[in-house]
Design a protein around this motif. Sequence first.
Motif, PDB file in Angstrom:
ATOM      1  N   UNK A 136       0.880  -1.176   0.000  1.00  0.00           N
ATOM      2  CA  UNK A 136       0.000   0.000   0.000  1.00  0.00           C
ATOM      3  C   UNK A 136       0.913   1.221   0.000  1.00  0.00           C
ATOM      4  N   UNK A 137       0.925   1.952  -1.124  1.00  0.00           N
ATOM      5  CA  UNK A 137       1.893   3.061  -1.216  1.00  0.00           C
ATOM      6  C   UNK A 137       1.320   4.352  -0.662  1.00  0.00           C
ATOM      7  N   UNK A 138       0.015   4.525  -0.809  1.00  0.00           N
ATOM      8  CA  UNK A 138      -0.553   5.807  -0.394  1.00  0.00           C
ATOM      9  C   UNK A 138      -1.938   5.623   0.179  1.00  0.00           C
ATOM     10  N   UNK A 139      -2.188   6.394   1.256  1.00  0.00           N
ATOM     11  CA  UNK A 139      -3.516   6.445   1.862  1.00  0.00           C
ATOM     12  C   UNK A 139      -3.928   7.911   1.882  1.00  0.00           C
ATOM     13  N   UNK A 140      -5.095   8.209   1.353  1.00  0.00           N
ATOM     14  CA  UNK A 140      -5.584   9.591   1.338  1.00  0.00           C
ATOM     15  C   UNK A 140      -6.879   9.652   2.129  1.00  0.00           C
ATOM     16  N   UNK A 141      -7.126  10.782   2.837  1.00  0.00           N
ATOM     17  CA  UNK A 141      -8.474  10.967   3.378  1.00  0.00           C
ATOM     18  C   UNK A 141      -9.463  10.981   2.208  1.00  0.00           C
ATOM     19  N   UNK A 142     -10.671  10.468   2.442  1.00  0.00           N
ATOM     20  CA  UNK A 142     -11.668  10.393   1.368  1.00  0.00           C
ATOM     21  C   UNK A 142     -11.812  11.734   0.638  1.00  0.00           C
ATOM     22  N   UNK A 143     -11.781  12.832   1.413  1.00  0.00           N
ATOM     23  CA  UNK A 143     -11.989  14.166   0.824  1.00  0.00           C
ATOM     24  C   UNK A 143     -10.927  14.488  -0.228  1.00  0.00           C
ATOM     25  N   UNK A 144      -9.790  13.759  -0.200  1.00  0.00           N
ATOM     26  CA  UNK A 144      -8.706  14.049  -1.155  1.00  0.00           C
ATOM     27  C   UNK A 144      -8.655  13.037  -2.301  1.00  0.00           C
ATOM     28  N   UNK A 145      -9.829  12.499  -2.647  1.00  0.00           N
ATOM     29  CA  UNK A 145      -9.892  11.518  -3.745  1.00  0.00           C
ATOM     30  C   UNK A 145      -9.331  12.101  -5.038  1.00  0.00           C
ATOM     31  N   UNK A 146      -9.543  13.401  -5.270  1.00  0.00           N
ATOM     32  CA  UNK A 146      -9.069  14.008  -6.518  1.00  0.00           C
ATOM     33  C   UNK A 146      -7.549  13.911  -6.614  1.00  0.00           C
ATOM     34  N   UNK A 147      -6.858  14.134  -5.480  1.00  0.00           N
ATOM     35  CA  UNK A 147      -5.397  14.057  -5.485  1.00  0.00           C
ATOM     36  C   UNK A 147      -4.939  12.617  -5.763  1.00  0.00           C
ATOM     37  N   UNK A 148      -5.684  11.645  -5.212  1.00  0.00           N
ATOM     38  CA  UNK A 148      -5.348  10.238  -5.470  1.00  0.00           C
ATOM     39  C   UNK A 148      -5.462   9.934  -6.969  1.00  0.00           C
ATOM     40  N   UNK A 149      -6.532  10.409  -7.607  1.00  0.00           N
ATOM     41  CA  UNK A 149      -6.688  10.167  -9.051  1.00  0.00           C
ATOM     42  C   UNK A 149      -5.586  10.856  -9.843  1.00  0.00           C
ATOM     43  N   UNK A 150      -5.275  12.107  -9.475  1.00  0.00           N
ATOM     44  CA  UNK A 150      -4.223  12.836 -10.205  1.00  0.00           C
ATOM     45  C   UNK A 150      -2.914  12.047 -10.184  1.00  0.00           C
ATOM     46  N   UNK A 151      -2.567  11.553  -9.001  1.00  0.00           N
ATOM     47  CA  UNK A 151      -1.291  10.836  -8.876  1.00  0.00           C
ATOM     48  C   UNK A 151      -1.311   9.504  -9.614  1.00  0.00           C
ATOM     49  N   UNK A 152      -2.448   8.791  -9.569  1.00  0.00           N
ATOM     50  CA  UNK A 152      -2.547   7.518 -10.300  1.00  0.00           C
ATOM     51  C   UNK A 152      -2.387   7.757 -11.799  1.00  0.00           C
ATOM     52  N   UNK A 153      -3.083   8.767 -12.300  1.00  0.00           N
ATOM     53  CA  UNK A 153      -3.031   9.033 -13.743  1.00  0.00           C
ATOM     54  C   UNK A 153      -1.661   9.540 -14.186  1.00  0.00           C
ATOM     55  N   UNK A 154      -0.959  10.237 -13.268  1.00  0.00           N
ATOM     56  CA  UNK A 154       0.353  10.801 -13.629  1.00  0.00           C
ATOM     57  C   UNK A 154       1.483   9.788 -13.411  1.00  0.00           C
ATOM     58  N   UNK A 155       1.173   8.540 -13.149  1.00  0.00           N
ATOM     59  CA  UNK A 155       2.138   7.450 -12.967  1.00  0.00           C
ATOM     60  C   UNK A 155       3.019   7.676 -11.751  1.00  0.00           C
ATOM     61  N   UNK A 156       2.505   8.471 -10.761  1.00  0.00           N
ATOM     62  CA  UNK A 156       3.324   8.752  -9.581  1.00  0.00           C
ATOM     63  C   UNK A 156       3.133   7.710  -8.482  1.00  0.00           C
ATOM     64  N   UNK A 157       2.161   6.786  -8.642  1.00  0.00           N
ATOM     65  CA  UNK A 157       1.893   5.829  -7.565  1.00  0.00           C
ATOM     66  C   UNK A 157       2.569   4.493  -7.868  1.00  0.00           C
ATOM     67  N   UNK A 158       2.744   3.701  -6.812  1.00  0.00           N
ATOM     68  CA  UNK A 158       3.168   2.311  -6.962  1.00  0.00           C
ATOM     69  C   UNK A 158       2.203   1.484  -6.117  1.00  0.00           C
ATOM     70  N   UNK A 159       2.087   0.209  -6.427  1.00  0.00           N
ATOM     71  CA  UNK A 159       1.227  -0.651  -5.619  1.00  0.00           C
ATOM     72  C   UNK A 159      -0.163  -0.055  -5.481  1.00  0.00           C
ATOM     73  N   UNK A 160      -0.718  -0.150  -4.274  1.00  0.00           N
ATOM     74  CA  UNK A 160      -2.127   0.196  -4.079  1.00  0.00           C
ATOM     75  C   UNK A 160      -2.317   1.573  -3.469  1.00  0.00           C
ATOM     76  N   UNK A 161      -3.371   2.239  -3.907  1.00  0.00           N
ATOM     77  CA  UNK A 161      -3.779   3.536  -3.361  1.00  0.00           C
ATOM     78  C   UNK A 161      -5.124   3.339  -2.663  1.00  0.00           C
TER      79      UNK A 161
END
Length: 320
Positions: free
Chosen positions: A291-316
């Motif tokens: 699990x690479x990143x945990x975001x508060x629910x309110x920050x779902x937009x930031x989670x999507x931005x990072x996933x789409x920008x290839x900045x994440x690894x493993x699970x968000x």
Amino acid sequence: MRAIVISATGGPEALTYTDDHPDPEVNPGDVLVDVAASGVNFIDVYHRMGRYPLSLPFVPGEEGAGTVAAVGEDVRGVAVGDTVAWSSVPGSYASRTAVPASKLLAVPEGVTAEVAAAVTLQGLTAHYLTHSTYEVKAGDDVLVHAAAGGMGLLLTQIAKLRGARVIGTVSTEEKEILARQAGADEVFRYQGFADAVRDLTGSGVHVVYDGVGAATFDESVASLRPRGMMALYGQASGPVPPVDPQILARNGSLFLTRPTLGSYIATRDELVWRASDLYGWVASGQLRVHISERYPLAEAARAHENLEARRTTGKVLLIP
Ligand SMILES: NC(=O)c1ccc[n+]([C@@H]2O[C@H](COP(=O)([O-])OP(=O)(O)OC[C@H]3O[C@@H](n4cnc5c(N)ncnc54)[C@H](OP(=O)(O)O)[C@@H]3O)[C@@H](O)[C@H]2O)c1
């Protein structure tokens, strides 16, 4: 309850947070769950963009885990307080969700709710790809794209459990390290990967697991040995244009499939078989969930931005 709502499709800003969303209806056959964590998946991006259209407005997300808060009529074998998980159930980016009992999975001892939320959808997918779409055998050569992603780390580990030699592709050195830690025997960058794969294997790989799509498709086909299997299971870089079936003939009587999870968990028995393998491997330490990143629910937009920008690894994950 707290939830993310999409009222108009678009970019990450389409994910709107509210702490005043009505609780879901609990119909006969449903179970109400207090969500501990919601999994973020690429399909959520496609839903948000409208690439796979859903009727508006909707609460996105298809995966999560938590604690049973109430049990609807006609549900047997589930009790308030049980730890449960699900995949392929709409409305998971929320603090509460109603899950049909037919899709509910009991989370066993040794697997936390957070890990269950992280491993269920992608783990079920990695299971069907390696056990059913193409049954990986000891000694097979397997090519896994985006090997440090959510799918990639699980596919790599499960193919290794089945005795394969795994070749991964990734975009950065940090991702290469993660893919190797997951068991990848060789890791290449995307540039010229088909030549690198053929140099390594001689005749090519038995199967390519390609969730990247447009950017990798042609070289994936060129990486296969005769009668190999092209499992195009996603399109993180964009959809693959129409394909001339002759490419399958030219490259040696290849197979091409575009599988989806729904077809491979079509019966309750199949769902439970895959989930019990998966949770068993996690509980015994054979499968590690990164699990690479945990975001508060309110920050779902930031989670999507990072996933789409290839900045994440493993699970968000999103934590409501
Ligand atoms: N068919 C099914 O049943 C099923 C089920 C689950 C998931 N999927 C598919 O599996 C794929 C992976 O999903 P995931 O949730 O595990 O995501 P992920 O792999 O964690 O993230 C996507 C990864 O794809 C790679 N990538 C290459 N080109 C990209 C581009 N132009 N834009 C964004 N990413 C790019 C990136 O890794 P690098 O930087 O290393 O290239 C990126 O980190 C998706 O296509 C998803 O739709 C399919």
